[in-house]
Design a protein around this motif. Structure first.
Motif, PDB file in Angstrom:
ATOM      1  N   GLY A 123      -1.858   2.127  -4.071  1.00  0.00           N
ATOM      2  CA  GLY A 123      -0.780   1.584  -4.896  1.00  0.00           C
ATOM      3  C   GLY A 123       0.228   0.804  -4.074  1.00  0.00           C
ATOM      4  N   PHE A 124       1.460   0.775  -4.561  1.00  0.00           N
ATOM      5  CA  PHE A 124       2.534   0.021  -3.912  1.00  0.00           C
ATOM      6  C   PHE A 124       2.716   0.422  -2.454  1.00  0.00           C
ATOM      7  N   VAL A 125       2.678   1.728  -2.179  1.00  0.00           N
ATOM      8  CA  VAL A 125       2.888   2.195  -0.812  1.00  0.00           C
ATOM      9  C   VAL A 125       1.818   1.630   0.128  1.00  0.00           C
ATOM     10  N   GLY A 126       0.639   1.343  -0.394  1.00  0.00           N
ATOM     11  CA  GLY A 126      -0.405   0.726   0.422  1.00  0.00           C
ATOM     12  C   GLY A 126      -0.014  -0.646   0.936  1.00  0.00           C
ATOM     13  N   LEU A 127       0.917  -1.302   0.257  1.00  0.00           N
ATOM     14  CA  LEU A 127       1.382  -2.619   0.687  1.00  0.00           C
ATOM     15  C   LEU A 127       2.350  -2.540   1.864  1.00  0.00           C
TER      16      LEU A 127
ATOM     17  N   ARG B 136       9.098   8.327  -1.218  1.00  0.00           N
ATOM     18  CA  ARG B 136       7.737   8.857  -1.221  1.00  0.00           C
ATOM     19  C   ARG B 136       7.683  10.237  -0.577  1.00  0.00           C
ATOM     20  N   ALA B 137       8.323  10.398   0.578  1.00  0.00           N
ATOM     21  CA  ALA B 137       8.278  11.680   1.284  1.00  0.00           C
ATOM     22  C   ALA B 137       8.950  12.784   0.470  1.00  0.00           C
ATOM     23  N   LEU B 138      10.132  12.512  -0.061  1.00  0.00           N
ATOM     24  CA  LEU B 138      10.823  13.508  -0.860  1.00  0.00           C
ATOM     25  C   LEU B 138      10.060  13.782  -2.150  1.00  0.00           C
ATOM     26  N   GLY B 139       9.481  12.741  -2.734  1.00  0.00           N
ATOM     27  CA  GLY B 139       8.693  12.914  -3.955  1.00  0.00           C
ATOM     28  C   GLY B 139       7.474  13.797  -3.745  1.00  0.00           C
ATOM     29  N   LEU B 140       6.794  13.637  -2.619  1.00  0.00           N
ATOM     30  CA  LEU B 140       5.647  14.502  -2.321  1.00  0.00           C
ATOM     31  C   LEU B 140       6.097  15.948  -2.148  1.00  0.00           C
ATOM     32  N   ALA B 141       7.258  16.140  -1.529  1.00  0.00           N
ATOM     33  CA  ALA B 141       7.790  17.498  -1.379  1.00  0.00           C
ATOM     34  C   ALA B 141       8.147  18.091  -2.744  1.00  0.00           C
ATOM     35  N   ALA B 142       8.633  17.245  -3.660  1.00  0.00           N
ATOM     36  CA  ALA B 142       8.954  17.711  -5.014  1.00  0.00           C
ATOM     37  C   ALA B 142       7.682  18.187  -5.707  1.00  0.00           C
ATOM     38  N   TRP B 143       6.606  17.407  -5.614  1.00  0.00           N
ATOM     39  CA  TRP B 143       5.330  17.800  -6.226  1.00  0.00           C
ATOM     40  C   TRP B 143       4.905  19.169  -5.698  1.00  0.00           C
TER      41      TRP B 143
ATOM     42  N   GLY C  55       6.132  10.259   8.430  1.00  0.00           N
ATOM     43  CA  GLY C  55       6.567   9.215   9.337  1.00  0.00           C
ATOM     44  C   GLY C  55       5.898   7.891   9.052  1.00  0.00           C
ATOM     45  N   PHE C  56       6.467   6.830   9.613  1.00  0.00           N
ATOM     46  CA  PHE C  56       5.822   5.522   9.585  1.00  0.00           C
ATOM     47  C   PHE C  56       6.247   4.741  10.811  1.00  0.00           C
ATOM     48  N   LEU C  57       5.376   3.835  11.213  1.00  0.00           N
ATOM     49  CA  LEU C  57       5.627   2.961  12.349  1.00  0.00           C
ATOM     50  C   LEU C  57       6.245   1.672  11.835  1.00  0.00           C
ATOM     51  N   ALA C  58       7.456   1.366  12.269  1.00  0.00           N
ATOM     52  CA  ALA C  58       8.159   0.152  11.837  1.00  0.00           C
ATOM     53  C   ALA C  58       7.489  -1.067  12.480  1.00  0.00           C
ATOM     54  N   GLU C  59       6.910  -1.919  11.645  1.00  0.00           N
ATOM     55  CA  GLU C  59       6.178  -3.095  12.104  1.00  0.00           C
ATOM     56  C   GLU C  59       6.986  -4.365  11.838  1.00  0.00           C
ATOM     57  N   ASP C  60       6.534  -5.472  12.398  1.00  0.00           N
ATOM     58  CA  ASP C  60       7.207  -6.762  12.205  1.00  0.00           C
ATOM     59  C   ASP C  60       7.378  -7.102  10.728  1.00  0.00           C
ATOM     60  N   ARG C  61       6.436  -6.711   9.898  1.00  0.00           N
ATOM     61  CA  ARG C  61       6.515  -7.046   8.472  1.00  0.00           C
ATOM     62  C   ARG C  61       7.613  -6.277   7.750  1.00  0.00           C
ATOM     63  N   HIS C  62       8.229  -5.293   8.403  1.00  0.00           N
ATOM     64  CA  HIS C  62       9.309  -4.506   7.806  1.00  0.00           C
ATOM     65  C   HIS C  62      10.699  -5.033   8.167  1.00  0.00           C
ATOM     66  N   VAL C  63      10.763  -6.134   8.912  1.00  0.00           N
ATOM     67  CA  VAL C  63      12.034  -6.646   9.434  1.00  0.00           C
ATOM     68  C   VAL C  63      12.888  -7.303   8.346  1.00  0.00           C
TER      69      VAL C  63
END
Length: 146
Positions: free
Chosen positions: A21-25, A67-74, A42-50
């Motif tokens: 889904g969206f997170v895959g982008l 996403r992280a908090l939502g997974l914890a909610a589930w 965690g995630f690795l901050a890449e050039d595309r996140h600038v």
């Protein structure tokens, strides 16, 4: 370089969480168990996140935290799906491209229908932001979920 960093993450116990889904982008996001059994994300901050200032875009940090908090909610809801009802984020420092950003969600309170969570986004010892939110448990078969 990203492949080398991914190998280092895998060696440290992180598992890549692919998403179509969206997170895959904007991902991948990573997860592993912490020393007390809590789930770290965690995630690795890449050039595309600038952003225009040369640091990680705030919207990326918000997407990651949601996403992280939502997974914890589930998980707190007994693996029932949950949806974000309210989400707050306070930014305290810029996240550098190339850094690994982590959050450990913490359930503040859980009721039958609502899960309250919080967490701090960290890059090493630097706190980047704090996030707080409220997730509603979605009971299947009740489209209005009232």
């Amino acid at each position: 370089m990203t492949a080398i960093l991914s190998q280092n993450l895998t060696g440290a116990g992180w598992k890549k969480r692919d998403d179509d889904g969206f997170v895959g982008l904007v991902g991948p996001f990573w997860a592993r168990s912490g020393p007390s059994g809590e789930m770290l994300h965690g995630f690795l901050a890449e050039d595309r996140h600038v952003n225009l200032l040369g640091v990680v875009q705030g919207g990326m940090l918000m997407t990651f935290a949601d996403r992280a908090l939502g997974l914890a909610a589930w998980h707190a809801a007994g693996d029932k799906p949950c949806t974000t009802v309210q989400f707050n984020m306070n930014f305290t420092a810029g996240a550098q491209i190339g850094s690994f950003i982590e959050i450990t969600p913490r359930v503040v309170r859980a009721t039958r229908s609502l899960i309250f969570l919080e967490g701090s986004l960290m890059s090493g010892e630097t706190e980047l932001a704090t996030a707080q939110g409220l997730w509603k448990v979605v009971w299947r078969g009740n489209a209005t979920n009232t």
